[in-house]
Design a protein around this motif. Structure first.
Motif, PDB file in Angstrom:
ATOM      1  N   ASP A 159       0.826  -1.203   0.000  1.00 49.82           N
ATOM      2  CA  ASP A 159       0.000   0.000   0.000  1.00 49.82           C
ATOM      3  C   ASP A 159       0.864   1.259   0.000  1.00 49.82           C
ATOM      4  N   ARG A 160       1.929   1.280   0.803  1.00 50.39           N
ATOM      5  CA  ARG A 160       2.811   2.444   0.832  1.00 50.39           C
ATOM      6  C   ARG A 160       3.513   2.643  -0.499  1.00 50.39           C
ATOM      7  N   LYS A 161       3.906   1.551  -1.151  1.00 46.17           N
ATOM      8  CA  LYS A 161       4.559   1.656  -2.460  1.00 46.17           C
ATOM      9  C   LYS A 161       3.605   2.264  -3.481  1.00 46.17           C
ATOM     10  N   TRP A 162       2.382   1.779  -3.536  1.00 46.59           N
ATOM     11  CA  TRP A 162       1.429   2.320  -4.496  1.00 46.59           C
ATOM     12  C   TRP A 162       1.172   3.804  -4.263  1.00 46.59           C
ATOM     13  N   ARG A 163       0.975   4.177  -3.033  1.00 45.71           N
ATOM     14  CA  ARG A 163       0.613   5.579  -2.759  1.00 45.71           C
ATOM     15  C   ARG A 163       1.817   6.506  -2.935  1.00 45.71           C
ATOM     16  N   ALA A 164       3.017   6.025  -2.629  1.00 44.62           N
ATOM     17  CA  ALA A 164       4.205   6.858  -2.872  1.00 44.62           C
ATOM     18  C   ALA A 164       4.405   7.079  -4.365  1.00 44.62           C
ATOM     19  N   GLU A 165       4.204   6.045  -5.170  1.00 38.40           N
ATOM     20  CA  GLU A 165       4.377   6.199  -6.618  1.00 38.40           C
ATOM     21  C   GLU A 165       3.256   7.050  -7.214  1.00 38.40           C
ATOM     22  N   ALA A 166       2.043   6.897  -6.703  1.00 34.17           N
ATOM     23  CA  ALA A 166       0.951   7.745  -7.192  1.00 34.17           C
ATOM     24  C   ALA A 166       1.209   9.209  -6.852  1.00 34.17           C
ATOM     25  N   ALA A 167       1.718   9.466  -5.652  1.00 36.48           N
ATOM     26  CA  ALA A 167       2.036  10.846  -5.279  1.00 36.48           C
ATOM     27  C   ALA A 167       3.137  11.410  -6.162  1.00 36.48           C
ATOM     28  N   ARG A 168       4.144  10.617  -6.451  1.00 35.37           N
ATOM     29  CA  ARG A 168       5.220  11.080  -7.329  1.00 35.37           C
ATOM     30  C   ARG A 168       4.691  11.382  -8.727  1.00 35.37           C
ATOM     31  N   LEU A 169       3.802  10.542  -9.225  1.00 32.35           N
ATOM     32  CA  LEU A 169       3.221  10.761 -10.547  1.00 32.35           C
ATOM     33  C   LEU A 169       2.484  12.091 -10.606  1.00 32.35           C
ATOM     34  N   HIS A 170       1.707  12.415  -9.591  1.00 32.71           N
ATOM     35  CA  HIS A 170       0.970  13.680  -9.598  1.00 32.71           C
ATOM     36  C   HIS A 170       1.889  14.870  -9.377  1.00 32.71           C
ATOM     37  N   ARG A 171       2.961  14.698  -8.627  1.00 31.88           N
ATOM     38  CA  ARG A 171       3.923  15.795  -8.481  1.00 31.88           C
ATOM     39  C   ARG A 171       4.558  16.138  -9.818  1.00 31.88           C
ATOM     40  N   VAL A 172       4.891  15.129 -10.595  1.00 35.31           N
ATOM     41  CA  VAL A 172       5.473  15.385 -11.912  1.00 35.31           C
ATOM     42  C   VAL A 172       4.450  16.046 -12.829  1.00 35.31           C
ATOM     43  N   LEU A 173       3.205  15.590 -12.761  1.00 36.75           N
ATOM     44  CA  LEU A 173       2.155  16.231 -13.576  1.00 36.75           C
ATOM     45  C   LEU A 173       1.972  17.682 -13.170  1.00 36.75           C
ATOM     46  N   ASP A 174       2.051  17.959 -11.867  1.00 33.60           N
ATOM     47  CA  ASP A 174       1.959  19.357 -11.415  1.00 33.60           C
ATOM     48  C   ASP A 174       3.104  20.179 -11.976  1.00 33.60           C
ATOM     49  N   ALA A 175       4.320  19.607 -11.930  1.00 34.39           N
ATOM     50  CA  ALA A 175       5.485  20.331 -12.434  1.00 34.39           C
ATOM     51  C   ALA A 175       5.387  20.585 -13.931  1.00 34.39           C
ATOM     52  N   MET A 176       4.701  19.695 -14.641  1.00 34.97           N
ATOM     53  CA  MET A 176       4.533  19.864 -16.087  1.00 34.97           C
ATOM     54  C   MET A 176       3.400  20.815 -16.425  1.00 34.97           C
ATOM     55  N   GLY A 177       2.621  21.237 -15.414  1.00 38.54           N
ATOM     56  CA  GLY A 177       1.512  22.155 -15.661  1.00 38.54           C
ATOM     57  C   GLY A 177       0.298  21.491 -16.256  1.00 38.54           C
ATOM     58  N   VAL A 178       0.137  20.201 -15.990  1.00 41.89           N
ATOM     59  CA  VAL A 178      -1.035  19.497 -16.517  1.00 41.89           C
ATOM     60  C   VAL A 178      -2.274  20.008 -15.806  1.00 41.89           C
ATOM     61  N   ALA A 179      -3.337  20.242 -16.570  1.00 41.13           N
ATOM     62  CA  ALA A 179      -4.560  20.805 -16.014  1.00 41.13           C
ATOM     63  C   ALA A 179      -5.121  19.903 -14.935  1.00 41.13           C
ATOM     64  N   ARG A 180      -5.673  20.506 -13.898  1.00 40.47           N
ATOM     65  CA  ARG A 180      -6.262  19.749 -12.804  1.00 40.47           C
ATOM     66  C   ARG A 180      -7.656  19.287 -13.184  1.00 40.47           C
ATOM     67  N   THR A 181      -8.026  18.143 -12.696  1.00 35.36           N
ATOM     68  CA  THR A 181      -9.357  17.590 -12.927  1.00 35.36           C
ATOM     69  C   THR A 181     -10.106  17.611 -11.608  1.00 35.36           C
ATOM     70  N   VAL A 182     -11.166  18.450 -11.508  1.00 33.22           N
ATOM     71  CA  VAL A 182     -11.905  18.595 -10.260  1.00 33.22           C
ATOM     72  C   VAL A 182     -13.178  17.790 -10.362  1.00 33.22           C
ATOM     73  N   PRO A 183     -13.360  16.772  -9.499  1.00 37.71           N
ATOM     74  CA  PRO A 183     -14.578  15.986  -9.541  1.00 37.71           C
ATOM     75  C   PRO A 183     -15.787  16.801  -9.125  1.00 37.71           C
ATOM     76  N   VAL A 184     -16.927  16.444  -9.671  1.00 41.05           N
ATOM     77  CA  VAL A 184     -18.159  17.163  -9.376  1.00 41.05           C
ATOM     78  C   VAL A 184     -18.477  17.033  -7.886  1.00 41.05           C
ATOM     79  N   GLY A 185     -18.790  18.176  -7.266  1.00 36.39           N
ATOM     80  CA  GLY A 185     -19.171  18.158  -5.861  1.00 36.39           C
ATOM     81  C   GLY A 185     -18.002  18.197  -4.910  1.00 36.39           C
ATOM     82  N   VAL A 186     -16.751  18.236  -5.383  1.00 35.29           N
ATOM     83  CA  VAL A 186     -15.576  18.262  -4.527  1.00 35.29           C
ATOM     84  C   VAL A 186     -14.902  19.612  -4.693  1.00 35.29           C
ATOM     85  N   ARG A 187     -14.876  20.408  -3.619  1.00 35.84           N
ATOM     86  CA  ARG A 187     -14.281  21.738  -3.699  1.00 35.84           C
ATOM     87  C   ARG A 187     -12.787  21.696  -3.447  1.00 35.84           C
ATOM     88  N   ASP A 188     -12.316  20.820  -2.555  1.00 41.19           N
ATOM     89  CA  ASP A 188     -10.885  20.738  -2.256  1.00 41.19           C
ATOM     90  C   ASP A 188     -10.629  19.395  -1.592  1.00 41.19           C
TER      91      ASP A 188
END
Length: 567
Positions: A381-410
């Motif tokens: 579980d820790r391996k999956w979540r650490a790699e998922a977090a790294r993937l989103h950090r790289v997407l943030d650094a690349m300026g990939v648009a955020r996807t906001v789910p309906v009904g979720v403000r933050d």
């Protein structure tokens, strides 16, 4: 003369011939070093007796004398450096007689049957192999109590028997009778090792090899570097002359030992050798698929040897070629010969982590043991979540648009970055104008930074605890034996997308992390393992085709628009 005796005697004779050839190389080198001194003595005696008068011959005699002094001093320095060079000793876990009296008794009885000296001690190695190792050099401290009363008595001045190194997976997978059959030809090797010529030849070769290694050590001063380089050059030259003779001698020693052990559990040895191959396959799979992900997460499985039994039992269940091997498990396992098998397993598991991954010498906050029951939560579980977090950090650094789910403000913990949803990853990789190689390169760079930050510092004598098994190996960077080559950016990206999918499955579809003994981290859906995720993810990463993955997600019930929990 029987066939077995003939093989043994021929092998012993060939081994002695090989040792004699090696000693002749040493004698020739010595003779070459004292040749100028002999010439100088002849010239000086001739001059003293009046056979050589003043003039050119007098000058020649003094020149030869000066050359002889230089050569003798140089030869003495080289000989001293070779004698003081510390041969590498395999990293092992010492096993004293008090810790394994039954195992020592088995080896003692085996040596009695073979009529050879018993090994001086026993040690464990986290590998599927067994051998004898000479540790008579002063730097190699004794690792156990000498086995007394086995084999013929050694005469005064005879070399000490070598240490018996046993692969720790053998003790857990093999039965007692199988272990005895496998160790018979190994223990039989103590007979040739006791021969003075063979022992002297081996010391000569090991000294040269150690001198070459010492010459390559970094951090030497200018003067010492020059002298070490010269000593290393001489040692390498002698090793080239010894290589063929040394290989011939060792082959002959192995043949002699095998011939002597022919009559000891010969029928069982064939079955035992099959178990050796099976244990090697299971051990390799366990290290690369199960242990390596844990080591990368700062956790080291503390019962690797016990895990071999589970891995091979699973292999025998899946593979019909291994069917029937588990029927042996009702017999007494060889690990019962150890008083505290759990402690021995833990020590061997930590050594394996250091050898194959480069972990620290002692447990700590970022380097903790983990048992198999905790593995899914602590590692998977820790391996999956650490790699998922790294993937989103790289997407943030690349300026990939955020996807906001309906009904979720933050989402708490995102720090204002994009919401970590699976849809964001899929939409980005499936976009027609997106090159996945850019994201793969970013993932590769992030992984490299994280691994560099987590890497242990340089290994020095001051940083090692007293009695550390790696101290006698030398200052070779860890890991000594890397398990896998560096992963490519595409492979890393695929692993990270798989991790993101697994996190979404756990958080939105009721899936759970699990452990597969042959394949490592596994996703459990409705209590069963789903092993069909790799192909849909590869289709997305390599071709930008998201349809196979979307179909898989629908079948499992994964919500791609829901945020996932990261590390």
């Amino acid at each position: 003369m029987s066939g077995t005796g003939s093989v043994e005697e021929l092998g012993a004779h060939a081994a002695r011939d090989g040792a004699a050839a090696l000693l002749r190389v040493r004698s020739r080198a010595t003779a070459l070093a004292i040749l100028p001194a002999a010439a100088s003595v002849v010239l000086l005696v001739a001059r003293a007796q009046g056979h050589i008068g003043p003039g050119a011959w007098s000058t020649v005699s003094w020149v030869v004398t000066a050359v002889a002094v230089v050569v003798l001093l140089t030869a003495a320095a080289v000989a001293l450096a070779v004698a003081r060079a510390r041969p590498a000793v395999s990293p092992t876990v010492p096993l004293t007689e008090a810790a394994a009296p039954d195992l020592y008794r088995l080896v003692r009885d085996l040596a009695d049957r073979l009529d050879v000296p018993a090994p001086s001690a026993i040690a464990l190695t986290p590998d599927c192999d067994s051998w004898l190792e000479d540790r008579t050099h002063p730097a190699a401290q004794p690792t156990g109590k000498v086995l007394k009363g086995a084999g013929p008595r050694r005469g005064r001045g005879a070399p000490e028997a070598p240490v018996l190194v046993i692969g720790s997976p053998f003790l857990w997978w093999m039965r007692v009778a199988e272990l005895r059959a496998v160790l018979a030809p190994v223990v039989a090797g103590t007979g040739p090792s006791a021969h003075p010529d063979i022992a002297a030849a081996r010391r000569f070769v090991r000294g040269l090899d150690a001198a070459v290694a010492d010459a390559a050590l970094p951090g030497q001063g200018a003067v010492r570097r020059v002298s070490s380089a010269f000593t290393g050059w001489i040692a390498r030259m002698l090793l080239r002359g010894c290589r063929g003779h040394a290989a011939e001698m060792e082959r002959a020693v192995a043949a002699a030992a095998s011939g002597r052990a022919q009559d000891v559990d010969y029928g069982l040895r064939i079955t035992a050798q099959e178990q050796v191959g099976l244990a090697y396959a299971g051990w390799d799979r366990l290290l690369t698929r199960v242990a390596l992900p844990a080591w990368r997460m700062g956790r080291w499985p503390s019962r690797l040897d016990a895990g071999v039994v589970s891995a091979l039992t699973e292999l025998s269940r899946r593979d019909r070629l291994a069917d029937g091997f588990t029927s042996r498990l009702g017999e007494r396992p060889a690990c019962d010969l150890i008083e505290e098998p759990g402690a021995a397993d833990e020590a061997a598991s930590l050594l394996a982590a250091r050898l194959f991954h480069g972990g620290p010498a002692e447990p700590g906050p970022g380097w903790a043991p983990v048992d198999w029951q905790q593995y899914p939560e602590e590692v998977v579980d820790r391996k999956w979540r650490a790699e998922a977090a790294r993937l989103h950090r790289v997407l943030d650094a690349m300026g990939v648009a955020r996807t906001v789910p309906v009904g979720v403000r933050d989402v708490p913990g995102t720090g204002g970055s994009a919401v970590p949803t699976l849809a964001r990853v899929i939409d980005h990789l499936a976009a027609p104008d997106v090159d996945s190689e850019v994201l793969a390169a970013g993932i590769g760079a992030a992984v490299a930074r994280d691994e560099e930050a987590a890497a242990p510092g340089p290994r020095t004598g001051a940083s090692l605890p007293a009695g550390d098994p790696l101290d006698l190996w030398g200052p070779v960077p860890l890991p000594l034996f890397p398990l896998q080559p560096p992963r490519t950016g595409t492979e890393l990206l695929t692993d990270h997308v798989v991790a993101m999918v697994c996190c979404a499955a756990v958080d939105t579809a009721g899936a759970a992390p699990g452990l597969d003994w042959l394949d490592g981290p596994a996703l459990l859906v409705d209590g069963g393992r789903r092993s069909d995720l790799g192909a849909p993810v590869l289709s997305l990463v390599e071709d930008g085709d998201a349809e196979p993955l979307r179909a898989w997600l629908t079948s499992v019930g994964v919500r791609t628009d829901k945020p996932v929990r990261l590390d």
